[in-house]
Design a protein around this motif. Structure first.
Motif, mmCIF file in Angstrom:
data_model
loop_
_atom_site.group_PDB
_atom_site.id
_atom_site.type_symbol
_atom_site.label_atom_id
_atom_site.label_comp_id
_atom_site.label_asym_id
_atom_site.label_seq_id
_atom_site.Cartn_x
_atom_site.Cartn_y
_atom_site.Cartn_z
ATOM 1 N N LEU A 1 1.119 -1.065 0.026
ATOM 2 C CA LEU A 1 -0.179 -0.280 0.527
ATOM 3 C C LEU A 1 0.952 1.015 -0.010
ATOM 4 N N LYS A 2 0.781 2.388 -0.573
ATOM 5 C CA LYS A 2 0.598 3.328 -0.582
ATOM 6 C C LYS A 2 0.005 4.569 0.203
ATOM 7 N N GLN B 1 -2.809 5.741 -0.039
ATOM 8 C CA GLN B 1 -4.257 4.491 1.002
ATOM 9 C C GLN B 1 -3.580 4.888 2.307
ATOM 10 N N ASN C 1 -11.375 7.590 5.132
ATOM 11 C CA ASN C 1 -9.709 7.476 4.755
ATOM 12 C C ASN C 1 -9.603 5.933 5.959
ATOM 13 N N ASN D 1 -10.862 3.580 3.334
ATOM 14 C CA ASN D 1 -10.555 3.170 1.981
ATOM 15 C C ASN D 1 -8.995 2.039 2.279
ATOM 16 N N THR D 2 -8.529 2.313 3.604
ATOM 17 C CA THR D 2 -7.820 1.597 3.220
ATOM 18 C C THR D 2 -8.314 -0.011 4.391
ATOM 19 N N TRP E 1 -8.028 -1.011 0.485
ATOM 20 C CA TRP E 1 -6.561 -1.542 -0.462
ATOM 21 C C TRP E 1 -5.997 -2.241 -0.067
#
Length: 144
Positions: A71-72, A75, A102, A105-106, A109
């Motif tokens: 993960l970036k 993300q 947020n 979203n993590t 991902w």
């Protein structure tokens, strides 16, 4: 949010108990257990002390583990996104929703990354359902 709770519980075998999504994750323990279920050995130690510092330590371990899974930074949620918002009178509902989005979203991902992890055999997130929630920007307050 209930769907994300159910998915997290299915992977870890742990329950949120009587806690809501945010408070069930704020100490980072369930998130670290989620990482351990996806890739055993990734989390060396979970801090189970009932202190805010222990929670921040666990969240840092979780976020580093997510990075190790590919993960970036964009993300990943910020640890402050899981802080108790009920004690902050000047925080708007839209800010609370953004913070929870947020975190979601993590989780999204991470679910995608878990699909490519050879050591993980499921259960898997329903990524189509999750993508729909994110794409259409459904207000998180509707999901509570």
């Amino acid at each position: 949010l209930r769907w994300a709770q159910t998915a997290s519980c299915a992977v870890t075998g742990k329950s949120f108990g009587d806690k809501d999504f945010r408070s069930g994750l704020e100490n980072g323990i369930l998130l670290c257990e989620l990482l351990s279920a996806i890739k055993p050995g990734l989390v060396k130690k979970i801090n189970r002390l009932p202190t805010p510092i222990a929670g921040l330590d666990n969240l840092s371990v979780f976020l580093r583990g997510c990075e190790e899974l590919g993960l970036k930074g964009a993300q990943l949620f910020d640890p402050g996104d899981l802080q108790d918002t009920s004690v902050r009178a000047n925080l708007k509902d839209s800010d609370c929703n953004r913070k929870l989005k947020n975190v979601l979203n993590t989780v999204f991902w991470l679910g995608k990354a878990a699909g490519g992890c050879a050591s993980y055999s499921g259960p898997f997130l329903n990524l189509k359902e999750f993508e729909g929630l994110l794409r259409f920007g459904i207000a998180l307050s509707w999901l509570l």
